[in-house]
Structures are given as structure tokens and as C-alpha cells.
Design a protein around this motif. Structure first.
Motif, PDB file in Angstrom:
ATOM      1  N   ALA A 109      13.036  -7.764  -3.853  1.00 53.85           N
ATOM      2  CA  ALA A 109      12.846  -8.136  -2.752  1.00 53.85           C
ATOM      3  C   ALA A 109      13.634  -7.389  -1.500  1.00 53.85           C
ATOM      4  CB  ALA A 109      13.037  -9.718  -2.180  1.00 53.85           C
ATOM      5  N   GLY A 110      15.077  -7.028  -1.684  1.00 56.50           N
ATOM      6  CA  GLY A 110      15.730  -6.442  -0.951  1.00 56.50           C
ATOM      7  C   GLY A 110      15.141  -5.051  -0.957  1.00 56.50           C
ATOM      8  N   ALA A 111      14.726  -4.348  -2.063  1.00 57.71           N
ATOM      9  CA  ALA A 111      13.984  -3.160  -2.005  1.00 57.71           C
ATOM     10  C   ALA A 111      13.042  -2.979  -1.045  1.00 57.71           C
ATOM     11  CB  ALA A 111      14.059  -2.605  -3.263  1.00 57.71           C
ATOM     12  N   LEU A 112      12.153  -4.091  -1.426  1.00 58.17           N
ATOM     13  CA  LEU A 112      10.750  -4.016  -0.522  1.00 58.17           C
ATOM     14  C   LEU A 112      11.141  -3.974   0.864  1.00 58.17           C
ATOM     15  CD1 LEU A 112       7.670  -4.356  -0.474  1.00 58.17           C
ATOM     16  CD2 LEU A 112       8.199  -6.761  -0.739  1.00 58.17           C
ATOM     17  N   VAL A 113      12.140  -4.817   1.306  1.00 56.05           N
ATOM     18  CA  VAL A 113      12.464  -4.795   2.873  1.00 56.05           C
ATOM     19  C   VAL A 113      12.815  -3.381   3.197  1.00 56.05           C
ATOM     20  CG1 VAL A 113      13.959  -6.059   4.538  1.00 56.05           C
ATOM     21  CG2 VAL A 113      12.842  -7.382   2.744  1.00 56.05           C
ATOM     22  N   VAL A 114      14.102  -2.917   2.696  1.00 54.51           N
ATOM     23  CA  VAL A 114      14.504  -1.589   3.090  1.00 54.51           C
ATOM     24  C   VAL A 114      13.412  -0.343   2.916  1.00 54.51           C
ATOM     25  CG1 VAL A 114      16.098   0.220   2.453  1.00 54.51           C
ATOM     26  CG2 VAL A 114      16.708  -2.257   2.276  1.00 54.51           C
ATOM     27  N   ILE A 115      12.686  -0.468   1.847  1.00 60.98           N
ATOM     28  CA  ILE A 115      11.595   0.774   1.674  1.00 60.98           C
ATOM     29  C   ILE A 115      10.502   0.613   2.624  1.00 60.98           C
ATOM     30  CG2 ILE A 115      10.230   1.748   0.088  1.00 60.98           C
ATOM     31  CD1 ILE A 115      12.103   1.468  -2.262  1.00 60.98           C
ATOM     32  N   GLY A 116       9.918  -0.927   2.651  1.00 60.98           N
ATOM     33  CA  GLY A 116       8.716  -1.101   3.349  1.00 60.98           C
ATOM     34  C   GLY A 116       9.024  -0.853   4.949  1.00 60.98           C
ATOM     35  N   SER A 117      10.183  -1.197   5.200  1.00 60.54           N
ATOM     36  CA  SER A 117      10.468  -1.246   7.030  1.00 60.54           C
ATOM     37  C   SER A 117      10.710   0.296   7.295  1.00 60.54           C
ATOM     38  CB  SER A 117      11.761  -2.183   7.101  1.00 60.54           C
ATOM     39  OG  SER A 117      11.491  -3.599   6.854  1.00 60.54           O
ATOM     40  N   VAL A 118      11.486   0.829   6.357  1.00 58.57           N
ATOM     41  CA  VAL A 118      11.907   2.399   6.680  1.00 58.57           C
ATOM     42  C   VAL A 118      10.396   3.197   6.480  1.00 58.57           C
ATOM     43  CG1 VAL A 118      13.298   4.299   6.130  1.00 58.57           C
ATOM     44  CG2 VAL A 118      14.264   2.081   6.030  1.00 58.57           C
ATOM     45  N   VAL A 122       2.498   3.076  -2.060  1.00 60.68           N
ATOM     46  CA  VAL A 122       2.421   2.904  -3.656  1.00 60.68           C
ATOM     47  C   VAL A 122       3.585   2.209  -3.811  1.00 60.68           C
ATOM     48  CG1 VAL A 122       2.259   4.322  -5.703  1.00 60.68           C
ATOM     49  CG2 VAL A 122       1.115   4.817  -3.825  1.00 60.68           C
ATOM     50  N   VAL A 123       4.786   2.491  -3.484  1.00 64.16           N
ATOM     51  CA  VAL A 123       6.104   2.016  -4.179  1.00 64.16           C
ATOM     52  C   VAL A 123       6.013   0.544  -3.573  1.00 64.16           C
ATOM     53  CG1 VAL A 123       8.455   2.004  -3.981  1.00 64.16           C
ATOM     54  CG2 VAL A 123       7.114   3.853  -4.309  1.00 64.16           C
ATOM     55  N   GLY A 124       5.667   0.300  -2.237  1.00 61.99           N
ATOM     56  CA  GLY A 124       5.508  -1.141  -1.611  1.00 61.99           C
ATOM     57  C   GLY A 124       4.761  -1.833  -2.195  1.00 61.99           C
ATOM     58  N   THR A 125       3.532  -1.600  -2.876  1.00 62.87           N
ATOM     59  CA  THR A 125       2.624  -2.451  -3.240  1.00 62.87           C
ATOM     60  C   THR A 125       3.169  -2.598  -4.813  1.00 62.87           C
ATOM     61  OG1 THR A 125       0.663  -1.371  -2.208  1.00 62.87           O
ATOM     62  CG2 THR A 125       0.268  -2.318  -4.364  1.00 62.87           C
ATOM     63  N   VAL A 126       3.749  -1.886  -5.788  1.00 63.51           N
ATOM     64  CA  VAL A 126       4.202  -2.166  -6.789  1.00 63.51           C
ATOM     65  C   VAL A 126       5.429  -3.154  -6.673  1.00 63.51           C
ATOM     66  CG1 VAL A 126       5.658  -1.093  -8.671  1.00 63.51           C
ATOM     67  CG2 VAL A 126       3.633   0.188  -7.823  1.00 63.51           C
ATOM     68  N   LEU A 127       6.442  -2.866  -5.585  1.00 62.39           N
ATOM     69  CA  LEU A 127       7.444  -4.023  -5.369  1.00 62.39           C
ATOM     70  C   LEU A 127       6.895  -5.393  -5.147  1.00 62.39           C
ATOM     71  CD1 LEU A 127       9.974  -1.726  -3.626  1.00 62.39           C
ATOM     72  CD2 LEU A 127      10.116  -2.658  -5.924  1.00 62.39           C
ATOM     73  N   VAL A 128       6.078  -5.707  -4.384  1.00 59.03           N
ATOM     74  CA  VAL A 128       5.168  -6.929  -3.990  1.00 59.03           C
ATOM     75  C   VAL A 128       4.602  -7.457  -5.334  1.00 59.03           C
ATOM     76  CG1 VAL A 128       3.332  -8.016  -2.716  1.00 59.03           C
ATOM     77  CG2 VAL A 128       4.878  -6.255  -1.804  1.00 59.03           C
ATOM     78  N   MET A 129       3.807  -6.603  -5.895  1.00 61.32           N
ATOM     79  CA  MET A 129       3.247  -7.250  -6.954  1.00 61.32           C
ATOM     80  C   MET A 129       4.433  -7.609  -8.265  1.00 61.32           C
ATOM     81  SD  MET A 129      -0.125  -4.735  -7.667  1.00 61.32           S
ATOM     82  CE  MET A 129      -0.679  -5.354  -9.067  1.00 61.32           C
ATOM     83  N   ALA A 130       5.318  -6.895  -8.451  1.00 63.02           N
ATOM     84  CA  ALA A 130       6.472  -7.005  -9.509  1.00 63.02           C
ATOM     85  C   ALA A 130       7.285  -8.249  -9.000  1.00 63.02           C
ATOM     86  CB  ALA A 130       7.190  -5.796  -9.757  1.00 63.02           C
TER      87      ALA A 130
END
Length: 210
Positions: free
Chosen positions: A147-156, A190-198
Motif C-alpha cells: 500500500a505504501g509503495a502504491l501511494v508513493v509510486i502512484g502519486s509520483v 502497469v506497476v500501479g495496476t499490479v500493486l492494486v491487484m496484489a
């Protein structure tokens, strides 16, 4: 010390609820039929859950200051309200009445980012911590990391990707082109979608384990 912390938590919950109400009001006031970014039906449909989440979350924070569920609900409701309100101001200042809202392009920019904490709070962390407010066990901390990675990667990355064509007459002023643009697009979509699904799958699995 505990009493002081509870007071500050109450103030924080009140601030979140107040901000949510303000941005919901902005969203409804600027909504218009036929808008691609702030349609009236969509504004109403998003405003109701935003208010409900923020109100219930604020009540839980006040009644149970140390319980994380209240904060997740409140922040999730705030994120929805920010998305709708910022998009409403952008639509009003860029599409409906160009030039009427100072900095409208930056409200458009904000409206493209706030979906990230909304997803992280409501669809990953909320089921992970529900209903006790604690993790099932220490091994589930990996979901918090996701979840933290999603917030950082998705926001940036979301701050620098191009917007949907036709949404506004102007594009993202911070959009990157060339290889950097390809990279942020890959991270965002791509990475954001993978993080959301995982993260979502693991959070649901934690409910099954409970």
C-alpha cells in the motif's frame, strides 16, 4: 499524555470532516450535466459515500482514538471529496467558464492524484485491518508495504503522466515526454495496476484467514 493525544486526534478528525464537507459542496456546486470530468450524476454518486465515510470515520476516531479503522474511513472519504471537488473546480475554470478559477490547471492536476490514497485506504488497508484494527499476524506487514509503495509510486508517476485526451483544453503542465514519459507511464499504469491487484487480493485473503 493520552488525553492530549485524544484531543489532537479529535481536532484532526474534525479538520478532515470539515475539509470533506467543503470539497463535496464545491463538487456539487460546480457539477453540470454532460461534463466529462464532473458530471452531475457522478458528483452526487461520489459525494454521498465521501460524506458517509468521513462522518463515520470521524465518529470512530473520537470514540476510539487508538483505532486505525476510523482514520482509514475518514482519509478515504476525504480523498474522494478532494478528487471530485478539485475536478469540479478544474472543469468550471477550464471548460465551463475559462479563466474564472485562478490556478484551475493545478486543481485538475490534484484531481488526477487523489485516487491513489483512496485506493490504498479503502480497498487495501481497510480490509486488512478490519475489524480489530490490528494485523492478523506480523507476516501481513507486506500488505502495508504494498500500500505504501502504491501511494508513493502512484502519486509520483501520476504527477507527470499525460491526461486523458479531451478531458481539459490544456494538458498536464508537468507531463514528461520521451523515455522519462514512457517510464512514468509504465510506473503509473502497469506497476500501479499490479500493486492494486496484489494488495487487494492479499487484503481479501487476510479477511478469509480471520
Amino acid at each position: 499524555m493520552r488525553s492530549r493525544r485524544a484531543r489532537w486526534q479529535t481536532v484532526g478528525a474534525g479538520a478532515i470532516l470539515t475539509t470533506t464537507i467543503v470539497f463535496v459542496a464545491i463538487s456539487l456546486a460546480t457539477a453540470r450535466s454532460g461534463s466529462t470530468s464532473n458530471d452531475l450524476g457522478s458528483a452526487i454518486g461520489q459525494s454521498v459515500p465521501a460524506l458517509m465515510l468521513a462522518m463515520v470515520g470521524a465518529i470512530l476516531v473520537v470514540r476510539l482514538p487508538g483505532h486505525v479503522i476510523g482514520w482509514l474511513l475518514a482519509v478515504g472519504g476525504l480523498a474522494i471529496a478532494l478528487t471530485e471537488g478539485a475536478s469540479g473546480l478544474a472543469d468550471y475554470g477550464l471548460n465551463a467558464h475559462p479563466g474564472s478559477v485562478p490556478g484551475a490547471i493545478w486543481f485538475a492536476w490534484l484531481g488526477q492524484l487523489t485516487w491513489v490514497p483512496e485506493i490504498a485506504c479503502l480497498f487495501i488497508l481497510l480490509p486488512l485491518f478490519y475489524p480489530t484494527g490490528r494485523l492478523p499476524s506480523a507476516r501481513w506487514r507486506v500488505v502495508i508495504v504494498i500500500a505504501g509503495a502504491l501511494v508513493v509510486i502512484g502519486s509520483v508517476s501520476g504527477a507527470f503522466v499525460g491526461w486523458t485526451p479531451g478531458l481539459y483544453p490544456l494538458g498536464n503542465p508537468l507531463a514528461l515526454g520521451g523515455p522519462p514519459g514512457a517510464l512514468v507511464n509504465f510506473l503509473n499504469y502497469v506497476v500501479g495496476t499490479v500493486l492494486v491487484m496484489a494488495g487487494g487480493a492479499l487484503a481479501i485473503a487476510s479477511l478469509i484467514v480471520r
